[in-house]
Design an enzyme around this catalytic site. Structure first.
Site, PDB file in Angstrom:
ATOM      1  CB  THR A  74     -25.515  91.403 -15.903  1.00 38.82           C
ATOM      2  OG1 THR A  74     -26.634  90.609 -15.510  1.00 38.82           O
ATOM      3  CG2 THR A  74     -24.415  91.261 -14.870  1.00 38.82           C
ATOM      4  CG  ASP A  87     -37.058  92.241 -19.367  1.00 32.28           C
ATOM      5  OD1 ASP A  87     -37.322  91.354 -20.194  1.00 32.28           O
ATOM      6  OD2 ASP A  87     -35.976  92.288 -18.736  1.00 32.28           O
TER       7      ASP A  87
HETATM    8  O1  G3H Z   1     -34.309  90.382 -19.409  1.00 34.15           O
HETATM    9  C1  G3H Z   1     -33.166  90.810 -19.247  1.00 34.15           C
HETATM   10  C2  G3H Z   1     -32.019  90.050 -19.653  1.00 34.15           C
HETATM   11  O2  G3H Z   1     -32.283  88.845 -20.190  1.00 34.15           O
HETATM   12  C3  G3H Z   1     -30.693  90.460 -19.240  1.00 34.15           C
HETATM   13  O3  G3H Z   1     -29.762  89.416 -19.059  1.00 34.15           O
HETATM   14  O4  G3H Z   1     -28.423  90.318 -17.189  1.00 34.15           O
HETATM   15  O5  G3H Z   1     -27.542  88.509 -18.652  1.00 34.15           O
HETATM   16  O6  G3H Z   1     -27.786  90.816 -19.531  1.00 34.15           O
HETATM   17  P1  G3H Z   1     -28.302  89.796 -18.576  1.00 34.15           P
HETATM   18 ZN    ZN Z   2     -34.254  88.122 -19.414  1.00 36.14          ZN
END
Ligand code: G3H
Ligand code: ZN
Length: 284
Positions: A236, A80
């Site tokens: 998150t 990621d």
């Molecule tokens: O790449 C990971 C995400 O885009 C996670 O985003 O922390 O808002 O869930 P988030």
């Molecule tokens: Zn992201």
């Protein structure tokens, strides 16, 4: 056809999405795998460069591989937000079936150049590439009021068409009002579904929604059903589920000697959170 290609194709044909959940430890990885098994849905397990900094490259990669190997669910190890090309190539060589090259901080031409280089390298090895166009904003959770750390730049429809044609990326992370992190007190961000619809009409490439935490469920569902989002990224909310469970345990005044007793409570909480998200994204 590789598992990840099949997973994307099935989601496109079935008009649903699969989740991508980030991990940096054993318990969260197990929780993701268990939720996927329970819901009988495919899931991507996402490793970031910062997770590698925390856990070490071989420890986290081999741990995630081992959990996937032992699981009965369709799970894929995914890189990621890979920002460094050499690192992305190292991940491809190490057996990641899916990688994200995130060159979105660079200007348009440079983003295309860096992304295309990774696409060429990955495709020769049967690996799927996600790219990002536009700039995602990030909320700082460490301060009282949600401070936006980076300015958002939504994905431009003309640029998207050119980007997809010139890079050959398999999927694209689009920026349509989505934000990394969540801050309920200030109202979570709505998606610009009109823009998403316009983007959908310009290209047939599957879209990935980043910043899934805190995004209103109705927006996410419409993005999936009407605008070709095949995957939603959540980090998150998983972190919050894990830490809240630990916090609640200690606040209750209980004490344990064996860390496994409290870590398994946090693992169960993450499994529940991930399971709920999988059901939401996969609801037909
Ligand atoms: O790449 C990971 C995400 O885009 C996670 O985003 O922390 O808002 O869930 P988030
Ligand atoms: Zn992201």
């Amino acid at each position: 056809m590789t598992l990840i290609k099949k997973i994307i194709e099935n989601a496109q044909e079935g008009n649903y999405a699969f989740g991508m959940f980030n991990t940096s430890n054993l318990e969260v990885t197990q929780a993701i795998a268990r939720a996927a098994e329970e819901k009988n849905m495919p899931v991507l397990i996402g490793i970031t460069e910062s997770a590698v900094e925390y856990a070490g490259f071989l420890p986290i990669v081999n741990m995630v591989k081992a959990v996937i190997e032992e699981s009965s669910a369709d799970l894929v190890m995914h890189l990621d937000h890979g920002k460094n090309s050499e690192f992305v190539k190292k991940c491809i060589d190490a057996g990641f079936e899916s990688v994200m090259i995130d060159a979105s901080r660079l200007d348009f031409e440079k983003n295309i150049e860096v992304t295309k280089d990774i696409v060429d390298y990955a495709h020769e090895r049967g690996v799927v590439v996600q790219a990002e166009l536009g700039k995602i904003a990030k909320l700082d959770l460490s301060v009282e009021s949600g401070v936006t750390l980076a300015k958002m730049e939504k994905t431009d429809p003309d640029e998207l068409e050119e980007f997809v044609n010139r890079t050959g990326a398999d999927t694209v992370a689009v920026i349509v009002g989505n934000i990394h992190g969540m801050y309920e007190a200030e109202g979570n961000p709505h998606l610009d579904l009109d823009l998403l619809q316009i983007l959908r009409e310009r290209v047939s490439t599957p879209f990935i929604l980043h910043g899934g935490s805190g995004t209103p469920s109705e927006d996410v569902i419409r993005g999936i059903k009407e605008c070709g989002i095949v995957s939603v990224n959540i980090d998150t909310e998983v972190r919050i589920a894990f830490v809240t469970a630990l916090n609640d345990f200690f606040v209750s005044g209980q004490m344990v000697i064996d860390p496994r007793k409290v870590l398994s409570i946090a693992r169960d909480a993450v499994q529940k959170k991930v399971g709920d998200k999988i059901s939401l994204f996969g609801s037909l």
